[in-house]
Design a protein around this motif. Structure first.
Motif, PDB file in Angstrom:
ATOM      1  N   GLY A  97       0.834  -1.210   0.000  1.00  0.00           N
ATOM      2  CA  GLY A  97       0.000   0.000   0.000  1.00  0.00           C
ATOM      3  C   GLY A  97       0.858   1.246   0.000  1.00  0.00           C
ATOM      4  N   VAL A  98       1.958   1.198   0.758  1.00  0.00           N
ATOM      5  CA  VAL A  98       2.868   2.352   0.808  1.00  0.00           C
ATOM      6  C   VAL A  98       3.562   2.516  -0.548  1.00  0.00           C
ATOM      7  CG1 VAL A  98       4.891   3.329   1.968  1.00  0.00           C
ATOM      8  CG2 VAL A  98       3.208   2.001   3.284  1.00  0.00           C
ATOM      9  N   LEU A  99       3.979   1.393  -1.133  1.00  0.00           N
ATOM     10  CA  LEU A  99       4.691   1.445  -2.421  1.00  0.00           C
ATOM     11  C   LEU A  99       3.787   2.018  -3.513  1.00  0.00           C
ATOM     12  CD1 LEU A  99       7.104   0.859  -4.241  1.00  0.00           C
ATOM     13  CD2 LEU A  99       6.325  -1.522  -4.395  1.00  0.00           C
ATOM     14  N   SER A 100       2.541   1.604  -3.527  1.00  0.00           N
ATOM     15  CA  SER A 100       1.621   2.113  -4.551  1.00  0.00           C
ATOM     16  C   SER A 100       1.448   3.626  -4.388  1.00  0.00           C
ATOM     17  CB  SER A 100       0.269   1.403  -4.410  1.00  0.00           C
ATOM     18  OG  SER A 100      -0.657   1.935  -5.324  1.00  0.00           O
ATOM     19  N   ALA A 101       1.305   4.078  -3.141  1.00  0.00           N
ATOM     20  CA  ALA A 101       1.110   5.518  -2.872  1.00  0.00           C
ATOM     21  C   ALA A 101       2.355   6.319  -3.240  1.00  0.00           C
ATOM     22  CB  ALA A 101       0.775   5.712  -1.399  1.00  0.00           C
ATOM     23  N   TRP A 139      12.229   1.632   1.043  1.00  0.00           N
ATOM     24  CA  TRP A 139      11.864   2.576   2.122  1.00  0.00           C
ATOM     25  C   TRP A 139      10.708   2.024   2.942  1.00  0.00           C
ATOM     26  CZ3 TRP A 139      11.699   8.322   0.027  1.00  0.00           C
ATOM     27  CH2 TRP A 139      13.020   8.751  -0.183  1.00  0.00           C
ATOM     28  N   THR A 140       9.828   1.235   2.302  1.00  0.00           N
ATOM     29  CA  THR A 140       8.663   0.731   3.050  1.00  0.00           C
ATOM     30  C   THR A 140       9.164  -0.170   4.183  1.00  0.00           C
ATOM     31  OG1 THR A 140       8.461  -1.178   1.590  1.00  0.00           O
ATOM     32  CG2 THR A 140       7.200   0.764   0.985  1.00  0.00           C
ATOM     33  N   TYR A 141      10.181  -0.977   3.912  1.00  0.00           N
ATOM     34  CA  TYR A 141      10.737  -1.867   4.945  1.00  0.00           C
ATOM     35  C   TYR A 141      11.444  -1.044   6.024  1.00  0.00           C
ATOM     36  CZ  TYR A 141      14.147  -5.028   7.107  1.00  0.00           C
ATOM     37  OH  TYR A 141      14.922  -5.720   8.009  1.00  0.00           O
ATOM     38  N   ARG A 142      12.272  -0.093   5.586  1.00  0.00           N
ATOM     39  CA  ARG A 142      13.042   0.724   6.548  1.00  0.00           C
ATOM     40  C   ARG A 142      12.107   1.453   7.499  1.00  0.00           C
ATOM     41  NH1 ARG A 142      18.510  -0.302   6.349  1.00  0.00           N
ATOM     42  NH2 ARG A 142      18.952   1.815   7.112  1.00  0.00           N
ATOM     43  N   LYS A 143      11.005   1.925   6.957  1.00  0.00           N
ATOM     44  CA  LYS A 143      10.017   2.661   7.766  1.00  0.00           C
ATOM     45  C   LYS A 143       9.417   1.737   8.811  1.00  0.00           C
ATOM     46  CE  LYS A 143       6.636   5.516   8.824  1.00  0.00           C
ATOM     47  NZ  LYS A 143       6.860   6.788   9.489  1.00  0.00           N
ATOM     48  N   THR A 144       9.041   0.520   8.374  1.00  0.00           N
ATOM     49  CA  THR A 144       8.432  -0.453   9.309  1.00  0.00           C
ATOM     50  C   THR A 144       9.406  -0.765  10.439  1.00  0.00           C
ATOM     51  OG1 THR A 144       7.442  -1.443   7.341  1.00  0.00           O
ATOM     52  CG2 THR A 144       7.258  -2.701   9.372  1.00  0.00           C
ATOM     53  N   ILE A 217       2.098   2.434 -13.172  1.00  0.00           N
ATOM     54  CA  ILE A 217       2.825   1.429 -12.375  1.00  0.00           C
ATOM     55  C   ILE A 217       2.197   1.343 -10.973  1.00  0.00           C
ATOM     56  CG2 ILE A 217       5.065   0.811 -11.348  1.00  0.00           C
ATOM     57  CD1 ILE A 217       5.088   0.504 -14.380  1.00  0.00           C
ATOM     58  N   SER A 218       1.801   2.484 -10.440  1.00  0.00           N
ATOM     59  CA  SER A 218       1.173   2.493  -9.111  1.00  0.00           C
ATOM     60  C   SER A 218      -0.089   1.628  -9.114  1.00  0.00           C
ATOM     61  CB  SER A 218       0.803   3.936  -8.730  1.00  0.00           C
ATOM     62  OG  SER A 218      -0.028   3.953  -7.600  1.00  0.00           O
ATOM     63  N   ALA A 219      -0.850   1.713 -10.198  1.00  0.00           N
ATOM     64  CA  ALA A 219      -2.069   0.881 -10.320  1.00  0.00           C
ATOM     65  C   ALA A 219      -1.692  -0.598 -10.428  1.00  0.00           C
ATOM     66  CB  ALA A 219      -2.866   1.322 -11.551  1.00  0.00           C
ATOM     67  N   GLY A 220      -0.606  -0.883 -11.132  1.00  0.00           N
ATOM     68  CA  GLY A 220      -0.137  -2.271 -11.260  1.00  0.00           C
ATOM     69  C   GLY A 220       0.260  -2.847  -9.912  1.00  0.00           C
ATOM     70  N   VAL A 221       0.897  -1.997  -9.069  1.00  0.00           N
ATOM     71  CA  VAL A 221       1.299  -2.450  -7.724  1.00  0.00           C
ATOM     72  C   VAL A 221       0.049  -2.845  -6.929  1.00  0.00           C
ATOM     73  CG1 VAL A 221       2.309  -1.697  -5.518  1.00  0.00           C
ATOM     74  CG2 VAL A 221       3.429  -1.086  -7.667  1.00  0.00           C
ATOM     75  N   SER A 222      -0.991  -2.021  -7.047  1.00  0.00           N
ATOM     76  CA  SER A 222      -2.224  -2.330  -6.297  1.00  0.00           C
ATOM     77  C   SER A 222      -2.851  -3.634  -6.779  1.00  0.00           C
ATOM     78  CB  SER A 222      -3.225  -1.178  -6.454  1.00  0.00           C
ATOM     79  OG  SER A 222      -2.682  -0.007  -5.861  1.00  0.00           O
TER      80      SER A 222
END
Ligand code: SDX
Length: 390
Positions: A97-101, A139-144, A217-222
């Motif tokens: 969800g973070v990656l798509s955003a 970054w999504t992992y680092r944030k978590t 690409i963001s839509a593809g991630v979702s």
């Protein structure tokens, strides 16, 4: 009805486009990128080389690959203000969800990337997407984890950068294990493209309205996030861990998978196109053995996966429906051995699929495909006179 409309839920029997990128034969279990077999590419090519092949149609010379790498490296710095966006998410947010955003937010900092009216603009958008997607994915992992966000290092390779972006801490030096880099390079190649799957069709559909590459690409991630698609690699590990916790009783879970009153499905099994072994699953299964042996990892989950596979391959229900292990069945076992957390597995899939999404989007725009707009069969009310229910 203007003319007749064939209803085809899930587009099981519809072709949406012509494409020169990927060839699948579901009966024979064949997968080729631009005519090269997935077996040859996984064994002999690098992920950057295969990305170039998918996007530009030919294997690059050493000089072309070096130039592509240099052009990507011009864009590896992500705008610092993007950090304000990721800081807005709770630590518990799912990385997909973070990656798509964040991918969609890239448009705000690179507005020109929406226009790809000529070859140079298209090339710049391609290089920017490859450069920045990898950084924000980690970054999504680092944030978590509550770690500081890392920067791309232009002095090392793309897959080495993935490991460094993910795991380098300010408290000391970091060097990626070459065995891990080699395994990831192969896994990314195997996820490179897969013709008109759900997420790629989504990327094409969004791009067909001439929305920008980042937005598409963001839509593809979702779309990839769903457990019936890329999200299956995370669901497989969760399923195997549940079976392991339950004492390894694979028969019980096989029975659940066959019970029509039970929504449970054997995750990592079955495929819309492959009615034979998914050739990627065969390669990944072999790689799982090699990587775990080389790293000296003894994971009981691998034994359960093999037991489940053997049982399913013998089982009438699965055989009669041509349900075989797919790309998602074994990949999570390798990711786990490499220290990748489960909720990052589908992000790994997205990193591998990125060049395929880009290649398909580029082909759709270059072929000047019309905006996607299917019809329907209306089954609602006939005309009725308005009488308020108030
Ligand atoms: C990917 O399209 C791509 O190329 C995708 C992908 C890519 O690289 O982009 O390959 C990546 O998404 C791989 C698939 C990952 N998903 C899973 O592993 C989730 C589990 N698998 C399924 O949900 C299913 O097999 C699909 C979604 C993959 C395919 O579904 P289909 O083609 O729509 O088939 P279906 O749901 O109509 O199933 C046909 C029959 C049904 O039984 P009947 O109604 O005939 O009695 O097979 C059964 C289904 O109930 N079935 C399963 C099953 N998969 C199908 N039963 C138990 N366990 C399963 N996994």
């Amino acid at each position: 009805l203007t003319g007749f409309i064939t209803l085809d839920p899930g587009y099981k029997n519809s072709g949406s486009c012509t494409s020169e990128i990927t060839f699948l034969d579901g009966e024979l279990g064949i997968l080729r990128y631009r005519g090269y077999s997935i077996e040859d590419l996984a064994e002999q090519a690098s992920f950057p080389e295969v990305s170039y092949l998918l996007i530009f149609g030919e294997l690059p010379t050493a000089q072309q690959l070096a130039q592509f790498d240099a052009d990507i490296k011009k864009h590896t710095l992500v705008n610092e203000e993007m950090k304000n966006i990721i800081d807005g998410f709770p630590k518990t947010a799912h990385p997909m969800g973070v990656l798509s955003a964040l991918t969609s937010a890239l448009t705000a900092f690179n507005p020109k990337s929406v226009n790809v009216e000529n070859e140079k603009e298209m090339y710049d958008a391609v290089c920017k997407t490859i450069a920045k997607f990898l950084v924000i994915a980690t970054w999504t992992y680092r944030k978590t984890m509550g770690y500081p966000l890392n920067y791309y290092d232009n002095t090392i390779g793309y897959v080495e950068n993935f490991m460094q972006l993910m795991f380098k801490l300010p408290t000391g030096p970091y060097a990626a294990n070459p065995i891990v880099v080699n395994a990831l390079d192969k896994l990314f190649i195997l996820h490179g493209d897969h013709e008109q799957n759900c997420s790629t069709s989504t990327v094409r559909m969004v791009g067909s309205s001439h929305a920008g590459l980042f937005a598409s690409i963001s839509a593809g991630v979702s779309a990839l996030w769903g457990p019936l698609h890329g999200g299956a690699n995370q669901a497989v590990l969760e399923m195997l861990e549940e079976i392991n916790k339950d004492g390894g009783d694979t028969d019980k879970f096989m029975a659940k998978a066959k019970d029509k009153n039970d929504p449970f499905r054997l995750m990592g099994f079955g495929h819309r196109v492959y009615k034979n072994f998914d050739p990627r699953a065969r390669i990944i299964k072999k790689a799982a053995d090699e990587v775990l042996n080389t790293l000296g990892v003894d994971d009981p989950i691998l034994a359960i996966a093999k037991k489940l596979e053997a049982a399913a391959l013998e089982d009438e229900y699965f055989k009669s429906r041509s349900l075989y292990p797919n790309v998602d069945f074994y990949s999570g076992i390798i990711y786990r051995a490499l220290g990748i957390p489960t909720d990052m597995f589908t992000v790994m899939f997205a990193i591998g699929r990125l060049p395929g999404w880009i290649a398909q989007w580029k082909e759709m725009r270059e072929n000047k495909e019309p905006i996607g707009r299917p019809r329907q069969i209306y089954t609602g009310h006939p005309l009725r006179e308005f009488k308020s229910n108030k």
